[in-house]
Design a protein around this motif. Structure first.
Motif, PDB file in Angstrom:
ATOM      1  N   ALA A 153     -16.288   3.134  74.180  1.00  0.00           N
ATOM      2  CA  ALA A 153     -17.609   2.556  73.934  1.00  0.00           C
ATOM      3  C   ALA A 153     -18.703   3.401  74.565  1.00  0.00           C
ATOM      4  O   ALA A 153     -19.837   3.433  74.076  1.00  0.00           O
ATOM      5  CB  ALA A 153     -17.673   1.125  74.459  1.00  0.00           C
ATOM      6  N   GLY A 156     -22.985   2.684  76.450  1.00  0.00           N
ATOM      7  CA  GLY A 156     -23.559   1.465  75.864  1.00  0.00           C
ATOM      8  C   GLY A 156     -22.823   0.208  76.262  1.00  0.00           C
ATOM      9  O   GLY A 156     -23.334  -0.902  76.086  1.00  0.00           O
ATOM     10  N   GLN A 159     -22.171  -4.002  74.628  1.00  0.00           N
ATOM     11  CA  GLN A 159     -23.161  -4.146  73.560  1.00  0.00           C
ATOM     12  C   GLN A 159     -22.958  -3.121  72.455  1.00  0.00           C
ATOM     13  O   GLN A 159     -23.335  -3.350  71.303  1.00  0.00           O
ATOM     14  CB  GLN A 159     -24.571  -4.029  74.135  1.00  0.00           C
ATOM     15  N   ALA A 160     -22.343  -1.980  72.802  1.00  0.00           N
ATOM     16  CA  ALA A 160     -22.115  -0.942  71.800  1.00  0.00           C
ATOM     17  C   ALA A 160     -21.041  -1.331  70.795  1.00  0.00           C
ATOM     18  O   ALA A 160     -20.901  -0.684  69.755  1.00  0.00           O
ATOM     19  CB  ALA A 160     -21.735   0.367  72.490  1.00  0.00           C
ATOM     20  N   ASP A 163     -21.796  -1.618  67.123  1.00  0.00           N
ATOM     21  CA  ASP A 163     -22.207  -0.407  66.407  1.00  0.00           C
ATOM     22  C   ASP A 163     -21.025   0.103  65.578  1.00  0.00           C
ATOM     23  O   ASP A 163     -19.970   0.434  66.129  1.00  0.00           O
ATOM     24  CB  ASP A 163     -22.637   0.653  67.418  1.00  0.00           C
ATOM     25  N   VAL A 166     -19.379   3.241  66.858  1.00  0.00           N
ATOM     26  CA  VAL A 166     -18.549   3.041  68.047  1.00  0.00           C
ATOM     27  C   VAL A 166     -17.225   2.402  67.651  1.00  0.00           C
ATOM     28  O   VAL A 166     -16.152   2.829  68.105  1.00  0.00           O
ATOM     29  CB  VAL A 166     -19.283   2.181  69.088  1.00  0.00           C
TER      30      VAL A 166
END
Length: 293
Positions: A153, A156, A159-160, A163, A166
């Protein structure tokens, strides 16, 4: 006719929910079966805790360990997770069988690490090999899986994980680099457990009891909202992945092992249709088997 149309209905249900789905359903007693993508490699996630459970009880049956053996769990170094020991703050002492209960009932990652550290990863793979699960293998511990996700990850953090770029690089979501199996292997495992072929009848009954205590009703069990139908199983979740394997038992004695593995196109953590389709497709498959598959 129902058997011929069932794979199409399953694929349509998965597509409508926005997921790719792999499913296998097996009549435990007759051996009748059906599915879609049943031999496609899938990431097991916490479903692999079922393999740890069987290994633990198998070693207990062989006299290699005592299920009442007490294990210590200090606060430091616990595996990540929102349930059980993983979320607790103080030192804990408990038996191996109680750790196994937490591992299955609330998918406690730290409890799983306690059980896995006692039996070892090689023993888990030896157990699945003994049971003929040629496409099932544990490559890492649960703690190692979450550590790889943190590494992949990057800065980030959690929270990543929404994405798509990711998500695409997470080793934990790649069957070639993570604990893996197939839907067919998992129903074979469940059939062995329900027929007392995985362990002694005494230990098999204890494991079936624990699987029946799983607290999550929103996936497999949601497809069978009947007071006289019993569902026992184990979920597994990672970003975009929602899985469950289990056994559905009817009052007339019918017993059906079902394994459903899904991957969502969307990265949102909460996707009710992706959870619900596990129960929906399981019911489609079981009803087809009961109709004569």
């Amino acid at each position: 006719m129902a058997v011929t149309n069932t794979p199409t209905r399953l694929k349509e249900a998965f597509a409508e929910a926005g997921v790719t789905g792999r499913l296998h359903a097996l009549d435990i007693d007759s051996g009748a079966e059906l599915g879609t993508g049943a031999d496609h490699p899938v990431v097991t996630a916490s479903v692999h805790k079922l393999c740890v459970l069987i290994t633990l009880y198998e070693q207990a049956a062989a006299g290699l360990l005592d299920l009442t053996e007490q294990v210590e769990c200090p606060p430091d170094g616990r595996a990540s997770g929102p349930t059980g020991l993983s979320a607790m703050l103080d030192p804990v002492r408990m038996s191996l069988r109680d750790a196994a209960y937490l591992m299955i009932a609330v998918s406690d990652n730290t409890a799983a690490e306690l059980c896995l550290s006692r039996v070892g990863l090689d023993a888990v793979n030896a157990t699945t090999a003994r049971l003929g699960l040629t496409r099932t293998r544990a490559l890492h511990t649960f703690r190692a899986m979450f550590e790889s996700m943190r590494e992949d990850a990057g800065p980030g953090g959690a929270q990543a994980l929404t994405d798509p770029y990711v998500i695409a690089r997470l080793r934990a979501l790649d069957p070639a680099r993570s604990n893996h199996s197939t839907a067919r292997d998992m129903t074979r495992l469940l059939r062995a457990l329900w027929r007392d072929e995985a362990c002694t009848p005494e230990h098999g009954a204890a494991m079936r009891r624990v699987l029946g205590l799983q607290v999550w009703p929103h996936r497999l069990a949601a497809g069978f909202p009947f007071d006289d139908v019993h569902v026992a199983g184990k979920t597994g979740s990672l970003p975009t992945l929602r899985n469950e394997v289990g056994v559905v038992e009817y009052p007339d004695g019918g017993r059906y092992a079902v394994a459903v593995f899904t991957r969502a196109a969307r990265t949102a953590a909460t996707l009710p249709p992706a959870d619900a389709v596990i129960g929906t497709t399981a019911r489609i498959a079981v009803e087809a088997l009961r109709a004569g598959a």
